[in-house]
Design a protein around this motif. Sequence first.
Motif, short mmCIF file in Angstrom:
data_model
loop_
_atom_site.label_atom_id
_atom_site.label_comp_id
_atom_site.label_asym_id
_atom_site.label_seq_id
_atom_site.Cartn_x
_atom_site.Cartn_y
_atom_site.Cartn_z
N HIS A 1 -5.88 -5.74 16.17
CA HIS A 1 -7.49 -6.07 15.43
C HIS A 1 -7.94 -4.42 15.53
N ILE A 2 -7.92 -3.97 13.92
CA ILE A 2 -8.33 -2.26 13.29
C ILE A 2 -9.83 -2.40 12.45
N VAL A 3 -10.51 -1.79 12.80
CA VAL A 3 -12.08 -1.97 12.17
C VAL A 3 -12.77 -0.44 12.54
N GLY A 4 -13.76 0.25 12.04
CA GLY A 4 -14.31 0.91 11.89
C GLY A 4 -15.33 1.21 11.60
N GLY A 5 -16.12 2.72 11.00
CA GLY A 5 -17.41 3.08 10.36
C GLY A 5 -17.06 3.25 9.10
N CYS A 6 -17.44 3.37 7.93
CA CYS A 6 -17.00 3.97 6.44
C CYS A 6 -17.72 5.87 6.62
N HIS A 7 -16.41 5.93 7.83
CA HIS A 7 -16.54 7.37 7.41
C HIS A 7 -16.29 8.10 6.38
N PRO A 8 -17.50 9.10 5.78
CA PRO A 8 -17.36 9.96 4.72
C PRO A 8 -16.47 10.54 4.37
N ASP A 9 -15.31 11.29 5.36
CA ASP A 9 -14.15 11.86 4.69
C ASP A 9 -12.99 12.32 5.36
N LEU A 10 -12.50 10.80 5.71
CA LEU A 10 -10.94 10.45 5.81
C LEU A 10 -10.77 10.29 4.76
N PRO A 11 -9.26 10.73 4.99
CA PRO A 11 -8.98 10.47 3.47
C PRO A 11 -7.81 8.68 3.63
N PHE A 12 -7.68 8.20 2.44
CA PHE A 12 -7.13 7.05 2.36
C PHE A 12 -6.11 7.49 3.39
N SER A 13 -4.86 8.21 3.22
CA SER A 13 -3.55 8.36 3.84
C SER A 13 -3.63 8.55 5.32
N TYR A 14 -4.76 8.64 6.22
CA TYR A 14 -5.36 8.43 7.02
C TYR A 14 -5.03 6.69 7.64
N PHE A 15 -5.75 5.97 7.04
CA PHE A 15 -5.86 5.41 6.74
C PHE A 15 -4.43 4.24 7.18
N GLU A 16 -3.72 4.38 5.48
CA GLU A 16 -1.84 3.88 5.35
C GLU A 16 -0.94 4.65 6.83
N GLY A 17 -1.67 5.88 7.05
CA GLY A 17 -1.06 6.28 8.33
C GLY A 17 -1.47 5.80 9.57
N ILE A 18 -2.07 5.41 9.91
CA ILE A 18 -2.69 4.11 11.07
C ILE A 18 -1.80 2.93 10.88
N LEU A 19 -2.04 2.28 10.16
CA LEU A 19 -1.24 1.61 9.95
C LEU A 19 0.05 1.50 10.55
N GLY A 20 1.05 2.56 9.36
CA GLY A 20 2.19 2.92 9.52
C GLY A 20 2.95 2.68 11.07
N LYS A 21 1.96 3.94 11.83
CA LYS A 21 2.13 3.85 13.47
C LYS A 21 1.99 2.67 14.78
N VAL A 22 0.76 1.78 13.62
CA VAL A 22 1.28 0.69 15.00
C VAL A 22 2.57 -0.32 14.77
N LYS A 23 2.07 -0.36 12.98
CA LYS A 23 3.72 -1.17 13.01
C LYS A 23 4.98 -0.86 13.56
N GLU A 24 4.88 1.30 13.53
CA GLU A 24 5.62 1.29 14.59
C GLU A 24 6.36 0.98 15.70
N PHE A 25 5.08 1.28 16.36
CA PHE A 25 5.15 1.38 18.06
C PHE A 25 4.69 -0.46 18.50
N ARG A 26 4.15 -0.68 17.39
CA ARG A 26 4.70 -2.39 18.29
C ARG A 26 4.72 -3.36 16.83
N PRO A 27 6.09 -3.17 16.60
CA PRO A 27 6.94 -4.09 15.35
C PRO A 27 6.23 -5.58 15.02
N GLN A 28 6.68 -6.24 16.57
CA GLN A 28 5.75 -7.91 16.28
C GLN A 28 4.82 -7.97 16.29
N ALA A 29 3.87 -7.35 16.25
CA ALA A 29 2.44 -8.05 16.36
C ALA A 29 2.09 -7.61 14.99
#
Length: 368
Positions: A114-142
């Motif tokens: 379960h991933i949530v956070g604040g509305c950060h003013p500077d983080l690019p959208f690619s950061y959030f896509e990257g987080i999902l990718g990393k989590v899927k890579e580490f936890r492929p069944q979750a």
Amino acid sequence: MLDSKSYERLGLGAICQKVLEGRRLDREDGERLFACPDVVAVGSLAHQVRTRLHGDTAYYVINQHINYSNICVNGCRFCAFHRKKDEEGAFQLSEADVVQKLKEREHLPLTEVHIVGGCHPDLPFSYFEGILGKVKEFRPQAYLKAFTAVEIAHFARNEGISTQEVLLRLKAAGLDMMPGGGAEIFSPRIRSLLCPEKLSGESWLNIMREAHRMGIKTNATMLYGHVETVGERLEHLMALRELQDETGGFVCFIPLPFQKSNNQVQGVAGSTGVEDLKNMAVSRLMLDNIPHLKAYWVMLTVKLAQVALYFGADDFDGTIVEEKIGHMAGAESEQALTRAGLERIIREGGFQPVERNCFFERVHIANG
């Protein structure tokens, strides 16, 4: 359940009949239920519905919460979690930090992150896509349950794209489901007082509609016990019910009692235990088309959440592992629970523990 004469004396005779016949309650019924001084009578009606839907099952999930940042541009008055960029206590996780948090709990048989956070003013959208990718890579069944409608609107505004494109790209990156946060109370009056920078209630509903139409299931919430009226609670519940009639995309509803510490809302006593239980029960009775109702132990406390299983709730949430948002606002519950602990709490309440995933598909049924 109380006898019919008792409900007649309480002015709930017609409502009791509707509940027994499985008919939909209207706004006036909701007002009568909230006004009823006998919380056990209201709870008994909700328990009838809960038992009809789920028997003696009480669900839980082996999950891990990850908050990527508490830096937020919205500054909601009720929120103790948010910080400005240079403020003490502000944090932001890198992709490597997120993976490290997963590694610290790699022994857990997680079915949900379960991933949530604040509305950060500077983080690019690619950061959030990257987080999902990393989590899927580490936890492929979750399953990945991530980003509220508020965050979706923020990503779209920062990136200069539509919310629909944001949802499509997140889905491609691994998003399975969305949590229900950010709904608060839909009333424009409440939002102008407590979260004027946040998207409107109507916009929250529209983003959920978009998600549902592209096959992304979501949860829904209501933050109560601050400066809202009973009428505004009912308007909120009925707006959710109306959207669910249209899309069928809500899986679970979570009523969240306001945590009164470390925020800018002054002079509010917060909800009582009786109010929490009545709100749970009325939610179960009014939301006839949302299948599941969560007793979120983080904000209710474990003991009251256990009682809430008799007031309409059928879900106890999960292990959590590390919860920040509620605890920074003064929640007095534990930081985490174990599977054994969850099953013991549920079983001692008189229910059958069933492990689920985020879609309420059964993963494991506990032995008695």
